[in-house]
Design a protein around this motif. Structure first.
Motif, PDB file in Angstrom:
ATOM      1  N   LEU A 147       0.832  -1.194   0.000  1.00 47.88           N
ATOM      2  CA  LEU A 147       0.000   0.000   0.000  1.00 47.88           C
ATOM      3  C   LEU A 147       0.873   1.253   0.000  1.00 47.88           C
ATOM      4  N   PRO A 148       0.437   2.288  -0.695  1.00 47.41           N
ATOM      5  CA  PRO A 148       1.188   3.552  -0.693  1.00 47.41           C
ATOM      6  C   PRO A 148       1.167   4.199   0.691  1.00 47.41           C
ATOM      7  N   GLU A 149       2.001   5.185   0.853  1.00 48.31           N
ATOM      8  CA  GLU A 149       2.083   5.920   2.122  1.00 48.31           C
ATOM      9  C   GLU A 149       0.784   6.668   2.372  1.00 48.31           C
ATOM     10  N   ILE A 150       0.388   6.716   3.632  1.00 50.77           N
ATOM     11  CA  ILE A 150      -0.819   7.406   4.040  1.00 50.77           C
ATOM     12  C   ILE A 150      -0.439   8.516   5.017  1.00 50.77           C
ATOM     13  N   SER A 151      -1.048   9.685   4.874  1.00 54.87           N
ATOM     14  CA  SER A 151      -0.636  10.857   5.670  1.00 54.87           C
ATOM     15  C   SER A 151      -1.038  10.734   7.131  1.00 54.87           C
ATOM     16  N   ASP A 152      -2.220  10.183   7.411  1.00 54.92           N
ATOM     17  CA  ASP A 152      -2.730  10.081   8.776  1.00 54.92           C
ATOM     18  C   ASP A 152      -3.441   8.746   8.943  1.00 54.92           C
ATOM     19  N   PRO A 153      -3.441   8.234  10.150  1.00 58.43           N
ATOM     20  CA  PRO A 153      -4.226   7.013  10.383  1.00 58.43           C
ATOM     21  C   PRO A 153      -5.714   7.303  10.259  1.00 58.43           C
ATOM     22  N   SER A 154      -6.411   6.381   9.607  1.00 55.63           N
ATOM     23  CA  SER A 154      -7.850   6.563   9.410  1.00 55.63           C
ATOM     24  C   SER A 154      -8.616   6.038  10.616  1.00 55.63           C
ATOM     25  N   LEU A 155      -9.646   6.777  11.015  1.00 57.03           N
ATOM     26  CA  LEU A 155     -10.521   6.336  12.093  1.00 57.03           C
ATOM     27  C   LEU A 155     -11.600   5.376  11.613  1.00 57.03           C
ATOM     28  N   LEU A 156     -11.731   5.211  10.286  1.00 54.27           N
ATOM     29  CA  LEU A 156     -12.809   4.405   9.724  1.00 54.27           C
ATOM     30  C   LEU A 156     -12.314   3.186   8.948  1.00 54.27           C
ATOM     31  N   LEU A 157     -11.201   3.330   8.236  1.00 50.79           N
ATOM     32  CA  LEU A 157     -10.700   2.251   7.392  1.00 50.79           C
ATOM     33  C   LEU A 157      -9.610   1.464   8.114  1.00 50.79           C
ATOM     34  N   LYS A 158      -9.832   0.158   8.250  1.00 45.76           N
ATOM     35  CA  LYS A 158      -8.786  -0.717   8.749  1.00 45.76           C
ATOM     36  C   LYS A 158      -7.824  -1.069   7.616  1.00 45.76           C
ATOM     37  N   GLU A 159      -6.709  -1.670   7.984  1.00 45.86           N
ATOM     38  CA  GLU A 159      -5.692  -1.975   6.979  1.00 45.86           C
ATOM     39  C   GLU A 159      -6.229  -2.935   5.917  1.00 45.86           C
ATOM     40  N   GLN A 160      -6.976  -3.955   6.335  1.00 45.97           N
ATOM     41  CA  GLN A 160      -7.519  -4.913   5.376  1.00 45.97           C
ATOM     42  C   GLN A 160      -8.561  -4.257   4.474  1.00 45.97           C
ATOM     43  N   SER A 161      -9.382  -3.391   5.029  1.00 45.23           N
ATOM     44  CA  SER A 161     -10.379  -2.695   4.214  1.00 45.23           C
ATOM     45  C   SER A 161      -9.710  -1.770   3.210  1.00 45.23           C
ATOM     46  N   ARG A 162      -8.678  -1.071   3.654  1.00 47.75           N
ATOM     47  CA  ARG A 162      -7.961  -0.183   2.745  1.00 47.75           C
ATOM     48  C   ARG A 162      -7.287  -0.978   1.626  1.00 47.75           C
ATOM     49  N   ARG A 163      -6.784  -2.152   1.954  1.00 51.68           N
ATOM     50  CA  ARG A 163      -6.137  -2.981   0.937  1.00 51.68           C
ATOM     51  C   ARG A 163      -7.139  -3.444  -0.118  1.00 51.68           C
ATOM     52  N   SER A 164      -8.332  -3.829   0.335  1.00 51.39           N
ATOM     53  CA  SER A 164      -9.360  -4.280  -0.614  1.00 51.39           C
ATOM     54  C   SER A 164      -9.844  -3.139  -1.495  1.00 51.39           C
ATOM     55  N   LEU A 165     -10.028  -1.957  -0.918  1.00 52.57           N
ATOM     56  CA  LEU A 165     -10.459  -0.813  -1.719  1.00 52.57           C
ATOM     57  C   LEU A 165      -9.376  -0.370  -2.696  1.00 52.57           C
ATOM     58  N   TYR A 166      -8.144  -0.543  -2.295  1.00 52.46           N
ATOM     59  CA  TYR A 166      -7.042  -0.132  -3.167  1.00 52.46           C
ATOM     60  C   TYR A 166      -7.048  -0.922  -4.480  1.00 52.46           C
ATOM     61  N   THR A 167      -7.375  -2.193  -4.419  1.00 52.54           N
ATOM     62  CA  THR A 167      -7.414  -3.009  -5.637  1.00 52.54           C
ATOM     63  C   THR A 167      -8.571  -2.618  -6.549  1.00 52.54           C
ATOM     64  N   SER A 168      -9.606  -1.948  -5.992  1.00 55.80           N
ATOM     65  CA  SER A 168     -10.741  -1.527  -6.808  1.00 55.80           C
ATOM     66  C   SER A 168     -10.554  -0.141  -7.416  1.00 55.80           C
ATOM     67  N   LEU A 169      -9.502   0.553  -7.023  1.00 53.54           N
ATOM     68  CA  LEU A 169      -9.255   1.884  -7.582  1.00 53.54           C
ATOM     69  C   LEU A 169      -8.813   1.783  -9.039  1.00 53.54           C
ATOM     70  N   PRO A 170      -9.115   2.783  -9.852  1.00 51.27           N
ATOM     71  CA  PRO A 170      -8.594   2.798 -11.218  1.00 51.27           C
ATOM     72  C   PRO A 170      -7.069   2.812 -11.225  1.00 51.27           C
ATOM     73  N   ALA A 171      -6.489   2.228 -12.251  1.00 55.22           N
ATOM     74  CA  ALA A 171      -5.026   2.150 -12.337  1.00 55.22           C
ATOM     75  C   ALA A 171      -4.380   3.530 -12.374  1.00 55.22           C
ATOM     76  N   LEU A 172      -5.161   4.549 -12.759  1.00 57.48           N
ATOM     77  CA  LEU A 172      -4.625   5.908 -12.848  1.00 57.48           C
ATOM     78  C   LEU A 172      -4.160   6.432 -11.494  1.00 57.48           C
ATOM     79  N   VAL A 173      -4.820   6.028 -10.416  1.00 55.33           N
ATOM     80  CA  VAL A 173      -4.489   6.574  -9.097  1.00 55.33           C
ATOM     81  C   VAL A 173      -3.785   5.560  -8.197  1.00 55.33           C
ATOM     82  N   GLN A 174      -3.652   4.336  -8.643  1.00 56.38           N
ATOM     83  CA  GLN A 174      -2.933   3.354  -7.839  1.00 56.38           C
ATOM     84  C   GLN A 174      -1.445   3.712  -7.794  1.00 56.38           C
ATOM     85  N   GLY A 175      -0.874   3.568  -6.637  1.00 57.13           N
ATOM     86  CA  GLY A 175       0.528   3.926  -6.457  1.00 57.13           C
ATOM     87  C   GLY A 175       0.745   5.326  -5.907  1.00 57.13           C
TER      88      GLY A 175
END
Length: 327
Positions: free
Chosen positions: A134-162
């Motif tokens: 996963l790319p660097e994140i500026s602040d810890p999220s109060l809503l997204l857990k690491e596993q949830s963020r990982r799953s959403l990351y794979t659904s993002l368009p390739a334009l913004v991944q990375g």
């Protein structure tokens, strides 16, 4: 005396010339094959007595049925004889003849002169699944857990991944204000992730096109957007339905809504205190929250920023604003 001897020798020569040549003897191999075939047929004839009895039941009105019985009977014996008369020198194994499977006899023949080799276990290639970094994140999220963020990351368009994740807006840092959310979305144009958490523990939201500009009930966005729900720790993503409509994001001073076509997939009021969720034609989703109406607990807006602009956008996003509410 000499005349008598001459006449006797002449008679012997004449007898020898007129005597027929001795008969040719048949090869011993052929005799053995022939005798074996007769004995084999005699044994099988006792076993096939029931089949021959069936022939007597065939009337003269069915000559074709009688003829087919004879052909199948002789074909059966010839095939068995063919398998049984192989020389021991020509085969290094034994073949088993199954008279019940006449059609498979030719496929199950043992190839003469071939030796059986032990089967070798083939090593199957091992598929190595690399973990998603996963790319660097500026602040810890109060809503997204690491596993949830990982799953959403794979659904993002390739334009913004990375790209790096920057927290453009959050209610715990910038206050509860829809106008502030609109203003912070202008820090980085492009796709942004809106995340909402209600007081019952549900997390949901959607991918929107920033900046979010209030209009007079005019939709904005593209088909790259989606909505999601994270009720069980594994997000479910609903992408836009092809050919349904173009009701992606609706921004106004009174509300923020995603989806359309009957009901909103996600609706937030102007104070970011209450909201609702229902099925929408745009994304073909079910209710994103535990109930259609919910009370908002937290709201976050994440931007996907290039590494070269990360520090600049991060410093701007962390500036707090004093929010005045006129009575």
């Amino acid at each position: 005396m000499s005349k008598h001897i001459y006449m006797r020798s002449k008679a012997v020569h004449s007898v020898q010339r007129s005597a027929p040549p001795p008969p040719l003897q048949a090869p011993k191999v052929f005799i053995s094959f022939f005798s074996f075939f007769l004995s084999y047929c005699c044994v099988d004839s006792v076993q096939d007595e029931s089949k021959r009895n069936q022939l007597d039941c065939v009337t003269e009105e069915k000559p074709k049925e009688k003829e087919s019985f004879f052909l199948s009977w002789y074909k059966h014996h010839l095939k068995n004889f063919f398998h049984a008369v192989k020389f021991p020198k020509e085969r290094k194994g034994t073949s088993v003849v199954n008279p019940d499977n006449d059609d498979d006899d030719e496929e199950n023949e043992y190839d003469a002169g071939l030796e059986k080799k032990p089967m070798q276990n083939k090593e199957e290639p091992t598929i190595v699944v690399q973990a998603i970094t996963l790319p660097e994140i500026s602040d810890p999220s109060l809503l997204l857990k690491e596993q949830s963020r990982r799953s959403l990351y794979t659904s993002l368009p390739a334009l913004v991944q990375g790209r790096k994740w920057v927290l453009l807006y959050s209610t715990w840092r910038h206050g509860i204000s829809l106008s502030t959310l609109y203003r912070k979305s202008q820090l980085w144009p492009g796709l942004s992730l809106l995340v909402v958490g209600d007081k019952k523990g549900s997390v949901f939201g959607g991918l929107v096109e920033a900046p979010l500009i209030p209009t007079d009930y005019k939709y904005q966005g593209t088909n790259n957007t989606f909505v999601f729900t994270d009720k069980s720790g594994q997000p479910t993503v609903y992408h836009s339905t092809a050919g349904a409509n173009r009701f992606y994001t609706l921004c106004s001073k009174d509300l923020l809504a995603l989806g359309g076509g009957g009901r909103f997939a996600l609706y937030l009021d102007s104070e970011l205190l209450h909201g609702s969720s229902a099925c929408s034609e745009t994304y073909g989703n079910s209710c994103l929250a535990n109930s259609q109406d919910f009370d908002v607990k937290e709201v976050e807006l994440w931007g996907f920023v290039y590494g070269s602009k990360y520090d600049e956008v991060l410093s701007l996003s962390r500036k707090t604003e004093t929010i005045c509410r006129w009575s």
